[in-house]
Write an enzyme that holds these catalytic residues in place. Structure first.
Site: not given
Ligand SMILES: [Zn+2]
Length: 295
Positions: A141, A10
């Site tokens: 993650e 991002h």
């Molecule tokens: Zn992400």
């Protein structure tokens, strides 16, 4: 030279997941930057390129194009999860084999050793970053931003540090990276001997660690020289100031090199402190004193 492409997920107008006062884009940049710094500062023959080093907006295609154009050996994409779970998981492209699976195994194992997250397992997914990259690729993650417990951990600088270190340890094993070493001349501040320094601080090695902010990943050998694995960039002025002249056989030059009084009177005092009786400044006594000060 191993070329590692690190992609902080991002950025810019895309904050990624948000929750508990945190934005994914900031966490991924923090973690990725620490991974890059650790690799480049501490290890030999590794080159790192990041998809972004600031808060830029980048498409997924721009990211994989950059990695492909650079000819990376490995792509690591760093993310924070959301959606109501908890813990750590990582992804490779479905159906790929070694070495990608080996890298996933090693990096997953090293992260779980250091990071207190629930282990959600090693997974596969048809993600752009994994599919469109020409080299082995892993997407991690690192906790759930919308989970209060995970988010509290992600707010801790030492927790972020451990996440980065886990990634690094896994890549070190994956690519057989070796540590940089540098020689740091011993020993003392203001002419104190290692012995008196030990008495004052309990442990000379610990004191050196504290000065330089070196954790147990660094090996320190106290002797005539200190060997600090980790490279010169990790050394502060404290140790630089403590360097003595190792080239010299002259007690006077040595004392001067550590900004210590080299007059006869002071040498006589030092001799007495070190058990050299009846000091009269002979060559033999000077050599004896020099050796004791450098011990
Ligand atoms: Zn992400």
């Amino acid at each position: 030279m191993v070329k590692i492409f690190i992609d902080p997920g991002h950025g810019g107008t895309d904050p990624g997941a948000v929750g508990n006062g945190l934005q994914e884009k900031n966490l991924t940049l923090q973690i990725s930057t620490r991974i890059r710094d650790m690799l480049v500062n501490e290890f030999n023959d590794v080159s790192v390129l990041m998809s972004r080093t600031g808060d830029q907006t980048l498409s997924l295609t721009q990211r994989t194009n950059a990695a492909n154009a650079w000819g990376a050996d490995f792509l690591l994409s760093v993310h924070i999860n959301a959606g109501g779970g908890t813990g750590y998981e990582d992804f490779i492209y479905p159906g790929v084999g070694a070495p990608t699976t080996t890298y996933q195994n090693l990096i997953h194992e090293e992260i779980m050793k250091l990071v207190n997250f629930r282990d959600r397992g090693k997974k596969t997914a048809n993600f752009h970053m994994l599919r469109e990259s020409n080299m082995p690729a892993l997407l991690t993650e690192n906790g759930f931003i919308d989970n209060a417990e995970d988010a509290a951990k992600l707010k801790s600088a030492s927790f972020i540090e451990n996440i980065a270190r886990g990634h690094v340890n896994g890549m070190v094993r994956s690519f057989g990276l070796t540590r940089k070493t540098s020689t740091v001349y011993h020993t003392v501040v203001s002419g104190d001997t290692v012995y008196s320094l030990s008495q004052r601080y309990g442990s000379t090695v610990q004191q050196i660690r504290d000065w330089n902010n070196l954790d147990s990943n660094y090996t320190i050998v106290v002797g005539q020289v200190l060997l600090v694995a980790g490279g010169p960039s990790s050394l502060t002025n404290a140790t630089k100031a403590a360097q003595g002249n190792l080239q010299t056989d002259s007690i006077v030059d040595y004392l001067n090199s550590i900004n210590k009084d080299s007059t006869y009177a002071n040498r006589e005092k030092l001799a007495k402190q070190h058990g050299i009786n009846n000091y009269s400044g002979t060559a033999a006594q000077n050599t004896q004193l020099l050796n004791k000060l450098r011990k």
